[in-house]
Design a protein around this motif. Structure first.
Motif, short mmCIF file in Angstrom:
data_model
loop_
_atom_site.label_atom_id
_atom_site.label_comp_id
_atom_site.label_asym_id
_atom_site.label_seq_id
_atom_site.Cartn_x
_atom_site.Cartn_y
_atom_site.Cartn_z
N SER A 129 44.64 46.71 -4.10
CA SER A 129 43.92 45.36 -3.96
C SER A 129 42.64 45.58 -3.28
O SER A 129 42.36 46.62 -2.52
CB SER A 129 44.40 44.08 -3.59
OG SER A 129 44.70 44.35 -2.39
N VAL A 130 41.53 44.71 -3.49
CA VAL A 130 40.39 44.95 -2.83
C VAL A 130 40.73 44.94 -1.29
O VAL A 130 39.99 45.74 -0.36
CB VAL A 130 39.39 43.91 -3.48
CG1 VAL A 130 38.16 44.00 -2.47
CG2 VAL A 130 39.09 43.85 -4.76
N PHE A 151 39.87 47.46 1.66
CA PHE A 151 39.18 47.37 3.11
C PHE A 151 39.97 47.52 4.33
O PHE A 151 39.50 47.99 5.20
CB PHE A 151 38.23 46.07 2.79
CG PHE A 151 37.11 46.34 1.93
CD1 PHE A 151 36.19 47.29 2.15
CD2 PHE A 151 36.89 45.41 0.87
CE1 PHE A 151 35.17 47.46 1.26
CE2 PHE A 151 35.89 45.75 0.00
CZ PHE A 151 35.01 46.63 0.09
N PHE A 174 35.25 49.11 -16.26
CA PHE A 174 34.89 49.68 -14.98
C PHE A 174 34.59 51.07 -15.14
O PHE A 174 35.55 51.91 -15.61
CB PHE A 174 35.92 49.18 -13.95
CG PHE A 174 35.41 49.47 -12.40
CD1 PHE A 174 34.84 48.50 -11.73
CD2 PHE A 174 35.48 50.82 -11.98
CE1 PHE A 174 34.26 48.73 -10.63
CE2 PHE A 174 34.99 50.90 -10.66
CZ PHE A 174 34.10 49.75 -9.96
N PHE A 224 32.82 46.70 6.48
CA PHE A 224 33.81 46.85 5.48
C PHE A 224 33.72 45.95 4.49
O PHE A 224 34.57 45.12 4.19
CB PHE A 224 35.16 46.78 6.46
CG PHE A 224 35.27 47.65 7.77
CD1 PHE A 224 35.54 48.99 7.31
CD2 PHE A 224 35.11 47.43 8.86
CE1 PHE A 224 35.78 49.71 8.37
CE2 PHE A 224 35.20 48.25 9.99
CZ PHE A 224 35.53 49.26 9.70
N GLU A 225 32.90 45.94 3.80
CA GLU A 225 32.63 45.07 2.56
C GLU A 225 31.84 45.88 1.65
O GLU A 225 31.80 47.19 1.63
CB GLU A 225 31.37 44.27 3.17
CG GLU A 225 32.14 43.20 4.12
CD GLU A 225 31.00 42.34 4.78
OE1 GLU A 225 30.05 42.33 4.22
OE2 GLU A 225 31.28 41.90 6.06
N SER A 226 31.71 45.31 0.41
CA SER A 226 31.46 45.97 -0.92
C SER A 226 29.80 46.72 -1.03
O SER A 226 29.69 47.57 -1.49
CB SER A 226 31.69 45.36 -2.04
OG SER A 226 31.18 44.04 -1.95
N ASP A 275 30.41 36.35 1.14
CA ASP A 275 30.19 37.43 0.72
C ASP A 275 31.03 37.91 -0.39
O ASP A 275 31.29 39.17 -0.58
CB ASP A 275 30.36 38.79 1.76
CG ASP A 275 28.98 38.76 2.31
OD1 ASP A 275 27.89 38.41 1.86
OD2 ASP A 275 28.91 39.33 3.53
N ASN A 291 30.83 39.08 -3.59
CA ASN A 291 29.84 39.49 -4.75
C ASN A 291 30.11 39.97 -6.07
O ASN A 291 31.41 40.18 -6.20
CB ASN A 291 28.81 40.05 -3.77
CG ASN A 291 29.41 41.64 -3.74
OD1 ASN A 291 30.55 41.98 -3.92
ND2 ASN A 291 28.48 42.46 -3.34
N GLU A 321 29.76 43.32 -6.90
CA GLU A 321 30.63 44.61 -6.58
C GLU A 321 32.18 44.15 -6.34
O GLU A 321 32.88 44.70 -6.62
CB GLU A 321 30.20 45.13 -5.33
CG GLU A 321 28.79 46.03 -5.50
CD GLU A 321 29.06 47.39 -5.45
OE1 GLU A 321 29.74 47.76 -4.72
OE2 GLU A 321 28.83 47.96 -6.46
N GLU A 322 32.28 43.31 -5.43
CA GLU A 322 33.61 43.01 -5.11
C GLU A 322 34.44 42.51 -6.35
O GLU A 322 35.60 43.07 -6.37
CB GLU A 322 33.51 41.65 -4.03
CG GLU A 322 34.78 41.62 -3.56
CD GLU A 322 34.64 42.50 -2.38
OE1 GLU A 322 35.68 43.24 -2.20
OE2 GLU A 322 33.82 42.63 -1.64
N GLY A 363 33.84 43.44 -9.35
CA GLY A 363 33.87 44.50 -9.98
C GLY A 363 35.08 45.21 -9.60
O GLY A 363 35.90 45.60 -10.45
N GLU A 364 34.85 45.41 -8.31
CA GLU A 364 36.18 46.36 -7.51
C GLU A 364 37.55 45.61 -8.03
O GLU A 364 38.31 46.19 -8.38
CB GLU A 364 35.99 46.10 -6.20
CG GLU A 364 36.73 47.12 -5.41
CD GLU A 364 36.05 48.30 -5.15
OE1 GLU A 364 36.13 48.83 -4.19
OE2 GLU A 364 35.33 48.94 -5.96
N SER A 365 37.58 44.41 -8.07
CA SER A 365 38.62 43.67 -8.13
C SER A 365 38.92 43.85 -9.65
O SER A 365 40.34 44.05 -10.08
CB SER A 365 38.69 42.20 -7.88
OG SER A 365 39.16 41.46 -8.83
N LEU A 412 36.01 39.15 2.38
CA LEU A 412 34.51 39.26 1.74
C LEU A 412 33.70 38.90 3.01
O LEU A 412 32.70 38.64 2.78
CB LEU A 412 34.75 37.99 0.83
CG LEU A 412 35.56 38.14 -0.18
CD1 LEU A 412 35.49 37.03 -1.39
CD2 LEU A 412 35.71 39.66 -1.00
#
Lengths: 199, 453
Positions: A31-32, A36, A75, A125-127, B67, B69, B71-72, B74-76, B108
């Motif tokens: 997971s995201v 991180f 993606f 530590f963020e996107s 935050d 966003n 990208e996030e 997208g990432e997810s 985030l």
């Protein structure tokens, strides 16, 4: 008088390359947040993460195409990954490319990794990532380096079953951060410094 | 989505500033129908809506870098897609994973609790003041123990907003620091200090926004502007002092000359900003990516067959991080979604920008949603109506909003605008609408600014 140096790069037609499949290759994080969290943990231990990604080019109709790994329908990512602490950029990228796209029959593919295409930094530590280190940031958390990988004239790539390999024309990527993210969308700009020879 | 679909869409959203009803008469045919599994849909659909309930109360107009966003997401989306493909490969029916991988707010960038008692805000910093500078300053004032420093940043470009949250040893030291550091100078500016709280966070945020607004924040910098504000002019929360300059720096400016007051801009000006803009590139038609694998798959796990190269146009031309084709014509979804978007917008009325943002996002989502053109068109119409309504109400309240400055100029840069708008509307989906920084047009504004640099 000094002479500007042209970087010549040979590109071969897509048809020169063949593609097979191999066992799926999964991401380390599920997971995201896990992603991180691991980045944090590893930062404590090893410091800034170093990531390398390969820009593999072919051509169709005399236009460079970038090989991208596609997951799902929307993606895309460049082949690449995290370096071991102390590992050399080029060596690490070759190792990762072999893991990701290398053949399964033991025949090694020659990857030439001479040119840096771009650098990106992740300040937190963020996107968000930026092609520079913001001025107030003294400790970026990740440095990502994109490296041009010159391919042999012909090759066989084995693609993990959970990915598709696609060749994206530069015009598709150009000015299209919404579709591909800023890093990949920036490639047409980054690559314009090279002189391509379409073979 | 088909190429023509994308193209159509760009054409339609010609001038987002003056959204006209006729724009509603877009043809919705030709939009690719991509059926996406339910949970992908859930994930993205809820993205603009959920956070409002989740942390609107807390963060509200705080703009604490909410935050989450694109990208996030997208990432997810990526991780999700991968998970899906993993599952499908293992023969597990895809579908019930959405909870497990939905975006986690804690990651985030809002991990900081502005209510921490041992935390202070320090503001009125230049954008080049670093964490190390702050630690140094604290050390000099005998605050040895610094637990954490978090800078607030402009997400679009990473630039510091000129304030940071510092966690100190405990509440006493924090209070002490607020007192003691008031008389310091850092990079030629006198810092503004406050105990961390929602209110102070809000004030700092507000202040940095005002500063960037009044300076044109990231515009091309005027020579002579790149200097420090005279310290005597610094007033807490009022004087927009934080922005020495954020644009390209005029060549002679960095000599460290004594500063003229920032607002006076007496130095030689950079020529009209518009001259710095790149020429308009030719119209761009997003083409199909070239698929090696063949099969334009709505379903993730299509594997390659050795030596088989699929034809051109396999995949959908544009592949947004977040798939635009969520609804696949599912009318109930669309309707429900638009309803909740309207509700959200209404609840956000105090915040014009996020209200508009929400609606705009909703419109673009519906527009991309596929074949049910009649039903969708009605929905779009009602969304537009609501948007105009809100716009009207807003304009009657404040006619000279600085927010509108951004998109009045550069009328000739249609194409950029179109594309920016198109993107934003996609991207915004994944942004939290309650974050007032993400105003309806500010993203585009930012993008435009970017071209100047």
């Amino acid at each position: 008088m000094a002479r500007e140096r042209e970087c010549m790069v040979n590109l071969y037609p897509l048809a020169n390359y063949t593609f097979g499949t191999k066992d799926p290759l999964y991401e380390k994080d599920n997971s995201v947040s896990a992603r991180f969290q691991r980045m944090r943990d590893e930062y404590e231990k090893f410091g800034m993460r170093r990531t390398v990604e390969g820009v593999l080019l072919v051509h169709e109709h005399n236009l460079p195409h970038v090989l991208l790994l596609q997951i799902g329908t929307t993606f895309f990512k460049l082949p690449g990954g995290e370096l071991q602490p102390g590992e050399d950029d080029g060596d690490g990228l070759k190792r990762i490319l072999t893991e990701t796209l290398g053949r399964t029959d033991g025949v090694l593919t020659e990857w030439e990794t001479d040119d840096i295409v771009s650098n990106w930094w992740r300040p937190n530590f963020e996107s968000p990532q930026y092609p520079y280190i913001p001025a107030h940031c003294t400790k970026p958390k990740e440095h990502k380096r994109l490296i041009l990988v010159q391919l042999p004239e012909k090759a066989l790539f084995a693609v993990p079953r959970n990915y598709k390999l696609v060749a994206a024309p530069l015009f598709e990527l150009y000015d299209n951060a919404a579709g591909y993210g800023p890093v990949i969308a920036g490639l047409p700009l980054n690559l314009s410094r090279f002189t391509f020879i379409y073979i | 989505m088909s190429t023509s679909g994308v193209d159509l869409y760009t054409d339609v959203l010609d001038d987002p500033v003056d959204l006209e009803m006729e724009e509603v008469n877009i043809k919705l045919e030709n939009q690719g129908t991509v059926s996406v599994s339910e949970d992908l849909l859930d994930d993205v659909l809820t993205a603009p809506v959920v956070p409002i309930h989740n942390f609107k109360q807390e963060m509200d107009d705080l703009a604490l870098e909410a935050d989450n966003n694109n990208e996030e997401l997208g990432e997810s989306a990526r991780l999700k897609a991968e998970l899906l493909s993993k599952q499908t490969q293992e023969g597990i029916p895809a579908g019930k994973t959405s909870q497990s991988t939905s975006v986690d707010n804690s990651t985030l960038g809002i991990s900081f609790d502005p209510n921490k008692r041992n935390a202070i805000f320090i503001g009125n910093l230049t954008w080049w003041t670093t964490d190390v500078d702050l630690v140094q300053l604290l050390k000099e004032n005998e605050f040895q123990e610094v637990k954490a420093i978090k800078f607030f940043e402009n997400r679009a470009n990473g630039q510091s907003k000129g304030f940071a949250l510092i966690e100190l040893k405990n509440e006493e030291t924090a209070q002490e620091a607020v007192e003691k550091l008031k008389d310091c100078v850092i990079h030629g500016q006198i810092p503004v200090l406050a105990m961390a709280s929602k209110t102070s966070a809000h004030q700092f945020e507000q202040r940095s926004r005002e500063a960037s607004d009044s300076k044109g924040g990231r515009g091309p910098m005027k020579a002579g502007q790149n200097t420090m504000k005279k310290s005597t002019e610094v007033k807490a929360f009022s004087a927009p002092t934080m922005f020495p300059p954020a644009g390209p720096i005029g060549l002679q400016t960095y000599a460290g000359l004594p500063p003229p007051p920032v607002l006076s801009a007496t130095g030689p000006l950079i020529a009209d900003p518009s001259q710095l803009l790149p020429p308009i590139p030719p119209h761009h038609v997003p083409p199909p990516g070239l698929t090696l694998a063949g099969l334009p798959p709505p379903v993730p796990q299509v594997s390659l067959h050795a030596g088989v190269l699929g034809g051109l146009g396999g995949t959908k031309g544009l592949a947004p991080h977040v798939n635009p084709a969520f609804f696949s014509g599912a009318q109930p979804h669309v309707e429900m979604f638009s309803q909740s978007a309207i509700a959200v917008a209404e609840s956000n009325l105090g915040n014009y920008d996020s209200a508009i943002d929400t609606l705009r996002t909703a419109i673009s989502l519906v527009k991309q949603s596929g074949p049910d053109s009649n039903g969708n068109q009605l929905v779009i119409e009602s969304l537009y109506e609501r948007m105009k309504d809100i716009e009207k109400r807003y304009h009657s309240r404040s006619s000279s909003s600085s927010r509108h400055r951004g998109h009045r100029h550069d009328r000739d840069r249609d194409r950029e605008r179109k594309r920016d708008y198109e993107r934003d509307s996609r991207r915004d989906r994944s942004r939290s609408p309650e974050d007032p920084r993400h105003r309806s047009y500010s993203d585009r504004y930012r993008e435009k600014e970017r071209y100047r640099h």
